[in-house]
Motif scaffolding. Structure first.
Motif, mmCIF file in Angstrom:
data_model
loop_
_atom_site.group_PDB
_atom_site.id
_atom_site.type_symbol
_atom_site.label_atom_id
_atom_site.label_comp_id
_atom_site.label_asym_id
_atom_site.label_seq_id
_atom_site.Cartn_x
_atom_site.Cartn_y
_atom_site.Cartn_z
ATOM 1 N N CYS A 136 -32.024 20.239 -9.308
ATOM 2 C CA CYS A 136 -33.025 19.629 -10.196
ATOM 3 C C CYS A 136 -33.592 20.671 -11.149
ATOM 4 O O CYS A 136 -33.826 20.390 -12.329
ATOM 5 N N THR A 172 -30.766 5.583 -15.260
ATOM 6 C CA THR A 172 -30.438 6.333 -14.052
ATOM 7 C C THR A 172 -28.957 6.621 -13.938
ATOM 8 O O THR A 172 -28.120 5.795 -14.318
ATOM 9 N N MET A 227 -25.698 12.086 -6.946
ATOM 10 C CA MET A 227 -25.611 13.454 -7.454
ATOM 11 C C MET A 227 -24.156 13.736 -7.817
ATOM 12 O O MET A 227 -23.483 14.539 -7.162
ATOM 13 N N GLY A 243 -31.406 8.868 -8.448
ATOM 14 C CA GLY A 243 -30.809 10.192 -8.451
ATOM 15 C C GLY A 243 -31.678 11.082 -7.579
ATOM 16 O O GLY A 243 -32.570 10.600 -6.877
ATOM 17 N N CYS A 244 -31.467 12.390 -7.668
ATOM 18 C CA CYS A 244 -32.216 13.277 -6.771
ATOM 19 C C CYS A 244 -33.539 13.745 -7.342
ATOM 20 O O CYS A 244 -34.298 14.409 -6.641
ATOM 21 N N SER A 251 -33.824 8.901 -14.018
ATOM 22 C CA SER A 251 -33.546 9.277 -12.636
ATOM 23 C C SER A 251 -32.190 9.973 -12.556
ATOM 24 O O SER A 251 -31.177 9.430 -13.003
ATOM 25 N N GLY A 252 -32.189 11.173 -12.007
ATOM 26 C CA GLY A 252 -30.940 11.889 -11.777
ATOM 27 C C GLY A 252 -30.499 12.762 -12.937
ATOM 28 O O GLY A 252 -31.255 13.042 -13.865
#
Length: 153
Positions: free
Chosen positions: A47, A118, A122, A84-85, A96-97
């Protein structure tokens, strides 16, 4: 090759090169001064690398560690199976992600009536993840619990 074809071919190449430079400049200008707030799990390193990737593309990135990132993403309209992470907030949208910057800029330019985009999971080869890209990335738009393909990269 005829003389006129060479003449116009050269002009075409110059025009295409100028257009490419202007497009790249406008992409960087579009991201400049836009704040990207990344919320991530304190134990996740990819991230942080995605934040570096966004910085390299002109975003002003701040990163906050929060063990409740999945709950926050859910509150932003990203269902568990689509997360996502990490979660990034940019100009009123949730991302997201490891979404590629081209898709983020496309969304910011089009301003669709959605809450989020998103790239679930991953996926290897996505920005910040490293590794080899195994398949095209399917990026989804989200609105009122409904997901549909927004972009494929």
């Amino acid at each position: 090759m005829s003389k006129s074809l060479k003449k116009y071919g050269s002009r075409l190449l110059i025009a295409l090169a100028a257009t490419s430079v202007m497009t790249l400049s406008s992409v960087a200008a579009h991201a400049a001064n836009l704040e990207a707030k990344i919320i991530k799990n304190p134990n996740c390193g990819c991230c942080t690398m995605h934040g570096d990737y966004l910085r390299a593309h002109g975003f002003d990135v701040t990163i906050t560690n929060d063990e409740n990132v999945y709950d926050i993403a859910r509150m932003a309209g990203v269902p568990d199976e689509m997360q996502g992470c990490h979660l990034t907030m940019i100009d009123g949208y949730a991302i997201s992600g490891h979404v590629p910057v081209e898709t983020i800029l496309k969304m910011l330019e089009e301003r669709p009536d959605i809450t989020a985009i998103t790239l679930p999971g991953m996926p290897m080869g996505s920005p910040g993840m490293g590794g080899q890209k195994e398949a095209p990335f399917e990026i989804y738009s989200l609105k009122a619990g409904q997901a549909e393909i927004y972009d494929v990269r």
